[in-house]
Design an enzyme around this catalytic site. Sequence first.
Site, PDB file in Angstrom:
ATOM      1  N   LYS A   1      -2.032  -2.677   7.952  1.00 37.73           N
ATOM      2  CA  LYS A   1      -3.173  -2.257   8.761  1.00 37.73           C
ATOM      3  C   LYS A   1      -3.173  -2.994  10.096  1.00 37.73           C
ATOM      4  O   LYS A   1      -2.804  -4.155  10.175  1.00 37.73           O
ATOM      5  CB  LYS A   1      -4.472  -2.542   8.007  1.00 37.73           C
ATOM      6  CG  LYS A   1      -4.668  -1.681   6.764  1.00 37.73           C
ATOM      7  CD  LYS A   1      -5.993  -1.973   6.102  1.00 37.73           C
ATOM      8  CE  LYS A   1      -6.238  -1.068   4.906  1.00 37.73           C
ATOM      9  NZ  LYS A   1      -7.520  -1.363   4.237  1.00 37.73           N
TER      10      LYS A   1
ATOM     11  N   HIS B   1      -2.916   1.937  -5.727  1.00 30.62           N
ATOM     12  CA  HIS B   1      -3.684   0.722  -5.464  1.00 30.62           C
ATOM     13  C   HIS B   1      -3.804  -0.129  -6.719  1.00 30.62           C
ATOM     14  O   HIS B   1      -3.914  -1.356  -6.640  1.00 30.62           O
ATOM     15  CB  HIS B   1      -5.065   1.090  -4.917  1.00 30.62           C
ATOM     16  CG  HIS B   1      -5.481   0.233  -3.764  1.00 30.62           C
ATOM     17  ND1 HIS B   1      -4.755   0.138  -2.597  1.00 30.62           N
ATOM     18  CD2 HIS B   1      -6.529  -0.614  -3.608  1.00 30.62           C
ATOM     19  CE1 HIS B   1      -5.346  -0.706  -1.767  1.00 30.62           C
ATOM     20  NE2 HIS B   1      -6.419  -1.179  -2.364  1.00 30.62           N
TER      21      HIS B   1
ATOM     22  N   ARG C   1      -0.900  -2.317  -6.811  1.00 29.31           N
ATOM     23  CA  ARG C   1      -1.118  -3.407  -5.850  1.00 29.31           C
ATOM     24  C   ARG C   1      -2.022  -4.475  -6.465  1.00 29.31           C
ATOM     25  O   ARG C   1      -1.747  -5.678  -6.362  1.00 29.31           O
ATOM     26  CB  ARG C   1      -1.728  -2.832  -4.580  1.00 29.31           C
ATOM     27  CG  ARG C   1      -2.061  -3.834  -3.478  1.00 29.31           C
ATOM     28  CD  ARG C   1      -2.449  -3.042  -2.234  1.00 29.31           C
ATOM     29  NE  ARG C   1      -3.202  -3.827  -1.269  1.00 29.31           N
ATOM     30  CZ  ARG C   1      -2.641  -4.606  -0.331  1.00 29.31           C
ATOM     31  NH1 ARG C   1      -1.335  -4.730  -0.289  1.00 29.31           N
ATOM     32  NH2 ARG C   1      -3.396  -5.255   0.531  1.00 29.31           N
TER      33      ARG C   1
ATOM     34  N   TYR D   1      -9.520 -11.458  -6.659  1.00 26.56           N
ATOM     35  CA  TYR D   1      -8.563 -11.447  -7.761  1.00 26.56           C
ATOM     36  C   TYR D   1      -8.658 -12.708  -8.608  1.00 26.56           C
ATOM     37  O   TYR D   1      -8.242 -12.713  -9.763  1.00 26.56           O
ATOM     38  CB  TYR D   1      -7.135 -11.293  -7.227  1.00 26.56           C
ATOM     39  CG  TYR D   1      -6.897  -9.978  -6.549  1.00 26.56           C
ATOM     40  CD1 TYR D   1      -6.710  -8.816  -7.284  1.00 26.56           C
ATOM     41  CD2 TYR D   1      -6.873  -9.881  -5.168  1.00 26.56           C
ATOM     42  CE1 TYR D   1      -6.506  -7.604  -6.661  1.00 26.56           C
ATOM     43  CE2 TYR D   1      -6.668  -8.662  -4.537  1.00 26.56           C
ATOM     44  CZ  TYR D   1      -6.483  -7.535  -5.285  1.00 26.56           C
ATOM     45  OH  TYR D   1      -6.282  -6.327  -4.672  1.00 26.56           O
TER      46      TYR D   1
ATOM     47  N   ARG E   1       0.859  -1.175   0.000  1.00 22.40           N
ATOM     48  CA  ARG E   1       0.000   0.000   0.000  1.00 22.40           C
ATOM     49  C   ARG E   1       0.904   1.236   0.000  1.00 22.40           C
ATOM     50  O   ARG E   1       2.041   1.179   0.473  1.00 22.40           O
ATOM     51  CB  ARG E   1      -0.908   0.016   1.225  1.00 22.40           C
ATOM     52  CG  ARG E   1      -1.816  -1.202   1.355  1.00 22.40           C
ATOM     53  CD  ARG E   1      -2.598  -1.151   2.661  1.00 22.40           C
ATOM     54  NE  ARG E   1      -3.513  -2.273   2.808  1.00 22.40           N
ATOM     55  CZ  ARG E   1      -3.201  -3.418   3.406  1.00 22.40           C
ATOM     56  NH1 ARG E   1      -1.987  -3.578   3.929  1.00 22.40           N
ATOM     57  NH2 ARG E   1      -4.084  -4.401   3.509  1.00 22.40           N
TER      58      ARG E   1
ATOM     59  N   HIS F   1      -3.629  -9.407   3.675  1.00 27.56           N
ATOM     60  CA  HIS F   1      -5.073  -9.482   3.919  1.00 27.56           C
ATOM     61  C   HIS F   1      -5.341 -10.366   5.135  1.00 27.56           C
ATOM     62  O   HIS F   1      -4.762 -11.462   5.255  1.00 27.56           O
ATOM     63  CB  HIS F   1      -5.797 -10.072   2.712  1.00 27.56           C
ATOM     64  CG  HIS F   1      -5.910  -9.132   1.563  1.00 27.56           C
ATOM     65  ND1 HIS F   1      -6.145  -9.552   0.265  1.00 27.56           N
ATOM     66  CD2 HIS F   1      -5.820  -7.776   1.497  1.00 27.56           C
ATOM     67  CE1 HIS F   1      -6.185  -8.500  -0.540  1.00 27.56           C
ATOM     68  NE2 HIS F   1      -6.003  -7.418   0.189  1.00 27.56           N
TER      69      HIS F   1
END
Length: 301
Positions: A171, A242, A245, A277, A149, A268
């Site tokens: 995150k 993004h 990414r 994806y 990110r 994730h």
Amino acid sequence: MLAGYLAHLAVERGLAANTVASYRRDLRRYLLHLRSRGRLSLAEVAEADVRAFLTALREGDERHPALAAGSAARAVSAVRGLHRFAVREGVCADDPARGVHPPTRLRHLPKAIGVAEVERLIAAAGPRDAPLTHRNRALLEVLYGTGARISEAVGLAVDDVEPDQVRLRGKGGRTRVVPLGRYAREALRAYITRARPLICAQGRGTAALFLNARGGRLTRQGAWEVLQSAAERAGLDGVSPHMLRHSFATHLLDGGVDVRVVQELLGHASVTTTQVYTLIAVDSLREAYASARPRAGHPSS
């Protein structure tokens, strides 16, 4: 009741003024809908009234256009919140909106660019051998080559980079280690050894990996500008950090990498997030099949 609920949202829950204004508009429309059905108080409302409101939102009328799923979902959420508040305050004994769920929003597949476009983008990092060009190329290689990110990339310190891997902080404070491919390794080595010392000398010294022209840490906005400038020189529209990414994940899956490995690389928390994806990868396979065998028709037919 409406005024009390809106005050609750603004004061107790601290929602933004724009959000409260949107709820106010949605709920005023809801109360008009109830009045048209003869419901003069929330205690008289039945689940059928709430469902009819959802239908009206999606179909529209002479005064209101039909709402998209996202806007209708917001309105239904406002209605559900109002009824929960009414039960909590003792105005109503039952919650007629409890069984009415917001419409499912369409899942938008992430956009990705092809490998050739990525190469054009990185090649357009800037004038050859300029210190900031080395920085730009290293930044773009990290964004694409690790799936980082933009906040993770600009948050890197020099000590986070090892010869063949990089440590990203994602995150929730989660840290993950992502391998570096040859192109990213070479770009980082050239930047750290040849360009970063020159750029760092313009400032007071910092442990940050990516620096701005004044020797301080490169900001998110600065990284955006690096990408946008390179995209403009490469003749590419709509490229974002993004998107790089997304391209990283899509190209890995196209190459046969297991979805759980891609999940770990992207950071994730759930594999469900990564599985979107796989839809792109399947579409790519279908297109390749149709291109190679134009008379074959759709693979699933």
